[in-house]
Design a protein around this motif. Structure first.
Motif, PDB file in Angstrom:
ATOM      1  N   GLY A  20       5.568 -13.566   4.529  1.00 13.73           N
ATOM      2  CA  GLY A  20       6.607 -13.412   3.263  1.00 13.73           C
ATOM      3  C   GLY A  20       5.959 -12.933   2.083  1.00 13.73           C
ATOM      4  N   GLN A  21       5.005 -12.186   2.113  1.00 15.14           N
ATOM      5  CA  GLN A  21       4.298 -11.700   0.952  1.00 15.14           C
ATOM      6  C   GLN A  21       4.750  -9.967   0.755  1.00 15.14           C
ATOM      7  OE1 GLN A  21       0.289 -12.859   1.346  1.00 15.14           O
ATOM      8  NE2 GLN A  21       0.896 -14.919   0.159  1.00 15.14           N
ATOM      9  N   ARG A  22       4.285  -9.437  -0.134  1.00 15.76           N
ATOM     10  CA  ARG A  22       4.293  -8.098  -0.664  1.00 15.76           C
ATOM     11  C   ARG A  22       3.242  -7.353  -1.126  1.00 15.76           C
ATOM     12  NH1 ARG A  22      10.651  -6.579  -1.756  1.00 15.76           N
ATOM     13  NH2 ARG A  22      11.669  -8.173  -0.283  1.00 15.76           N
ATOM     14  N   LEU A  23       3.156  -6.203  -1.303  1.00 10.47           N
ATOM     15  CA  LEU A  23       2.097  -5.326  -1.860  1.00 10.47           C
ATOM     16  C   LEU A  23       2.670  -4.493  -2.730  1.00 10.47           C
ATOM     17  CD1 LEU A  23      -0.958  -3.940  -1.497  1.00 10.47           C
ATOM     18  CD2 LEU A  23       0.108  -2.624   0.095  1.00 10.47           C
ATOM     19  N   ALA A  24       1.733  -4.315  -3.797  1.00  8.62           N
ATOM     20  CA  ALA A  24       2.019  -3.434  -4.945  1.00  8.62           C
ATOM     21  C   ALA A  24       0.783  -2.413  -5.164  1.00  8.62           C
ATOM     22  CB  ALA A  24       2.301  -3.744  -6.253  1.00  8.62           C
ATOM     23  N   THR A  25       0.847  -1.119  -5.193  1.00  9.46           N
ATOM     24  CA  THR A  25      -0.315  -0.249  -5.434  1.00  9.46           C
ATOM     25  C   THR A  25      -0.192   0.528  -6.826  1.00  9.46           C
ATOM     26  OG1 THR A  25       1.177   1.550  -4.454  1.00  9.46           O
ATOM     27  CG2 THR A  25      -0.072   0.370  -2.981  1.00  9.46           C
ATOM     28  N   ALA A  26      -1.609   0.725  -7.171  1.00  9.14           N
ATOM     29  CA  ALA A  26      -1.633   1.388  -8.628  1.00  9.14           C
ATOM     30  C   ALA A  26      -2.567   2.482  -8.136  1.00  9.14           C
ATOM     31  CB  ALA A  26      -2.054   0.519  -9.504  1.00  9.14           C
ATOM     32  N   GLU A  27      -2.372   3.750  -8.184  1.00 12.23           N
ATOM     33  CA  GLU A  27      -3.055   4.958  -8.024  1.00 12.23           C
ATOM     34  C   GLU A  27      -3.223   5.914  -8.990  1.00 12.23           C
ATOM     35  OE1 GLU A  27      -2.386   6.223  -3.821  1.00 12.23           O
ATOM     36  OE2 GLU A  27      -0.624   4.767  -3.982  1.00 12.23           O
ATOM     37  N   SER A  28      -4.465   6.428  -8.947  1.00 14.80           N
ATOM     38  CA  SER A  28      -4.670   7.623  -9.863  1.00 14.80           C
ATOM     39  C   SER A  28      -4.846   8.807  -9.284  1.00 14.80           C
ATOM     40  CB  SER A  28      -5.638   7.327 -11.046  1.00 14.80           C
ATOM     41  OG  SER A  28      -5.967   8.330 -11.740  1.00 14.80           O
ATOM     42  N   CYS A  29      -6.172   9.041  -8.759  1.00  9.20           N
ATOM     43  CA  CYS A  29      -6.558  10.373  -7.812  1.00  9.20           C
ATOM     44  C   CYS A  29      -5.851  10.426  -6.717  1.00  9.20           C
ATOM     45  CB  CYS A  29      -8.175  10.300  -7.901  1.00  9.20           C
ATOM     46  SG  CYS A  29      -8.892   9.296  -6.537  1.00  9.20           S
ATOM     47  N   THR A  30      -5.385   9.246  -6.013  1.00  8.90           N
ATOM     48  CA  THR A  30      -4.575   9.540  -4.857  1.00  8.90           C
ATOM     49  C   THR A  30      -3.312  10.043  -4.938  1.00  8.90           C
ATOM     50  OG1 THR A  30      -4.587   7.267  -4.586  1.00  8.90           O
ATOM     51  CG2 THR A  30      -6.036   8.220  -3.462  1.00  8.90           C
ATOM     52  N   GLY A  31      -2.727   9.873  -6.154  1.00  4.33           N
ATOM     53  CA  GLY A  31      -1.449  10.428  -6.451  1.00  4.33           C
ATOM     54  C   GLY A  31      -0.200   9.689  -5.705  1.00  4.33           C
ATOM     55  N   GLY A  32      -0.403   8.422  -5.510  1.00  5.06           N
ATOM     56  CA  GLY A  32       0.587   7.872  -4.622  1.00  5.06           C
ATOM     57  C   GLY A  32       0.665   7.895  -3.105  1.00  5.06           C
ATOM     58  N   TRP A  33      -0.485   8.171  -2.564  1.00  6.43           N
ATOM     59  CA  TRP A  33      -0.689   8.603  -1.144  1.00  6.43           C
ATOM     60  C   TRP A  33      -0.664   7.247  -0.524  1.00  6.43           C
ATOM     61  CZ3 TRP A  33      -5.097  12.743   0.667  1.00  6.43           C
ATOM     62  CH2 TRP A  33      -4.599  12.700   2.320  1.00  6.43           C
TER      63      TRP A  33
END
Length: 336
Positions: A20-33
């Motif tokens: 019941g958990q979630r993920l957040a991403t913070a990207e620079s060089c991968t541009g949201g990949w």
């Protein structure tokens, strides 16, 4: 989505959904990949919370609270920066896990100290867990970025599997007596379409996350030192997070003893190395996790809750979602 990415995001989805958990991403060089390969999966809204693409330094500061001092001193491609990016992703989302990426994908932008292909990754999770790694990838721009995405997924999955085997998911809560549970169940039946099981109704005070046995022992000893007086709660307003399907029962007036208890708990837990969540404490009891509309603004019959203790609770996955087991109670001092 490549087969390899698909397999890894599938395993991550299974791990997070089960908890019941979630993920957040913070990207620079991968541009949201990374966010893309996660959301390529149908049903990813159940476990993927949000993605931040912070390509320049101003965005890292504005969206993730990366400090200007960190960027000036260490640069955007550094361990301190990705650590702050991961922490910022958690702080600005409803996720329990986060990953962050910053690197030099090329073909330009490299230096002798940080050549093209240098990538820093950070992961953060429940209980203040955080890990940082540096990679030196080979190949052209696309290859560097692809390898960074792959390594980010690997690192997250590795920790999810490790914590599944060795850790227990715990939190501190106010646990209602049977008469209060009955009142809460009646409110849930009245104001929701899909109420949570009556045995799962509670008020979370501090979420501890995935804990090892040694951490649990330290937390129990620290919390046992707290002395507080009993108090009365009046749950008399509806609220929630419609975007996440959550509807809750809250308080129009919060007794001073409640936030004081939360502050005391966080203070003693810091002695065990626990990194507390600085988001504001909003006292509530979740009635449903499947309501997509805003809670109605209406007067409701209040639920009276005489609070005389608090508890350490374990969250265990089961076929129907999760079930909770109270591990220990701490009695409060009677007022008057």
């Amino acid at each position: 989505m490549t087969d390899d990415f698909s397999k890894k995001t599938g395993a991550i989805a299974e791990q997070l959904s089960r908890r019941g958990q979630r993920l957040a991403t913070a990207e620079s060089c991968t541009g949201g990949w990374v966010a893309k390969v996660c959301t390529d999966r149908a049903g990813s809204s159940a476990w993927f919370d949000s993605g931040f693409v912070t390509y320049n330094n101003a965005a890292k500061q504005d969206l993730l609270n990366v400090s200007a001092n960190t960027l000036d001193r260490y640069g955007a491609v550094s361990a301190p920066t990705v650590q702050e990016m991961a922490a910022g992703a958690l702080a600005h989302s409803h996720a329990e896990w986060a990953l962050a990426i910053s690197g030099i994908a090329g073909p330009g932008g490299g230096s002798p100290e940080k050549p093209v292909g240098t990538v820093w990754l950070a992961w953060a999770g429940p209980g203040g867990w955080q890990q940082v790694r540096q990679f030196q990838f080979e190949g052209d721009r696309d290859a560097v970025r692809r390898q960074a995405v792959d390594a980010a997924l690997d690192g997250l999955l590795e920790q999810l599997i490790a914590t599944e085997k060795t850790a227990r998911r715990l939190f501190l809560a106010l646990w209602p007596s049977a008469p209060v549970q009955a009142q809460l169940a009646a409110a849930a039946a009245r104001w929701t379409h899909h109420p949570v099981p009556i045995g799962n109704m509670h008020m979370t005070l501090v979420f501890l996350g995935d804990c090892t046995e040694s951490q649990i022992q330290c937390y129990v000893e620290a919390v046992s030192s707290i002395q507080c007086e009993s108090f009365e709660l009046q749950l008399d307003c509806l609220g929630g997070l419609p975007r996440r399907g959550i509807r809750w029962l809250g308080c129009k007036r919060v007794p001073e003893a409640l936030p004081a208890l939360v502050r005391d708990l966080k203070m003693v837990l810091r002695s065990c190395g626990f990194e507390t969540d600085e988001r504001a404490f909003v006292p509530h009891v979740t009635l449903s996790r499947k309501e997509r509309k805003q809670a109605p603004e209406t007067d409701i019959e209040p639920v009276s809750w005489p609070v005389t203790d608090f508890a350490l609770v374990e969250s265990k996955p089961c076929a129907d979602g999760v079930q909770y087991a109270v591990l220990q109670h701490w009695e409060m001092q009677k007022t008057g």
